[in-house]
Design a protein around this motif. Structure first.
Motif: not given
Length: 213
Positions: A134-137, A139-159
């Motif tokens: 559900a998260v990776t729909e 957020y793409v972990p391989e692209d890193g969190p930076g693509r989504l700004g600092h909010i991407g760090e939240i999804m990176d943490f979830w993954v």
């Protein structure tokens, strides 16, 4: 989910009958006051509430051998047993709960038969996988969190949390399949409660009015 209800029911079941201070002492022995909301007030409140709800039956007892006042001893009813196992199964399978829920479930999982514990953990593993998908729909972990700004760090943490949780769960499943621990119906269970009068090296020694009840 009420972790305190699961812990209190589990402690009373292991004794057969137990008074409130014994239950409090056991939960401190397990360290539950450090990783859950199992504080004296909540323990004594849970005992009284579950007695009112028919999950426990309260027995008036004689004065203690130490000369103290009579204590109330509690025993788990048939309804209480059903509730206990419902909460235990939920604790082992629900991924979207606080860590104290899983901790309580792990501390009591040997009350289940081995095959059921394994099946519940397999369900937990499947839930983790569904959550990760559900998260990776988005957020793409391989692209890193930076693509989504600092909010991407939240999804990176979830993954990362999902991956770590899955790896740990697979390890536990492997250990249990390999024969670790004594589950229900397999012989003498591990003794995880203190005998009456046995010293608790982890007791907080903080007095509470409910200790004498």
């Amino acid at each position: 989910m009420s972790v305190i209800r699961l812990l209190v029911l589990g402690a009373v079941r292991q004794h057969g009958r137990a008074h409130g201070y014994q239950v409090r002492n056991d939960l401190e022995y397990w360290g539950a006051h450090e990783w859950s909301n199992a504080k004296p007030g909540s323990i004594y409140h849970a005992l009284k509430q579950m007695a009112k709800q028919g999950l426990l039956v309260a027995h008036e007892t004689a004065p203690s051998t130490a000369g103290g006042p009579p204590r109330t001893e509690y025993e788990v009813t048939e309804r209480g047993t059903e509730e206990y196992f419902r909460l235990l199964r939920e604790a082992l399978t629900s991924y979207d709960q606080k860590p104290d829920v899983l901790s309580a479930g792990l501390g009591l999982m040997v009350d289940l038969e081995r095959e059921e514990a394994l099946a519940l953990l397999e369900r937990r593993l499947a839930s983790i996988g569904e959550w990760r998908r559900a998260v990776t729909e988005y957020y793409v972990p391989e692209d890193g969190p930076g693509r989504l700004g600092h909010i991407g760090e939240i999804m990176d943490f979830w993954v990362h949390s999902a991956d770590t949780g899955a790896a740990w769960t697979r390890g536990l499943i492997t250990r249990i399949r390999g024969g670790a621990y004594t589950f229900a119906g397999e012989g003498e269970p591990f003794v995880g409660v203190l005998a009456e009068g046995e010293e608790n090296p982890y007791a907080t020694d903080q007095r509470h009015p409910g200790d004498a009840e």
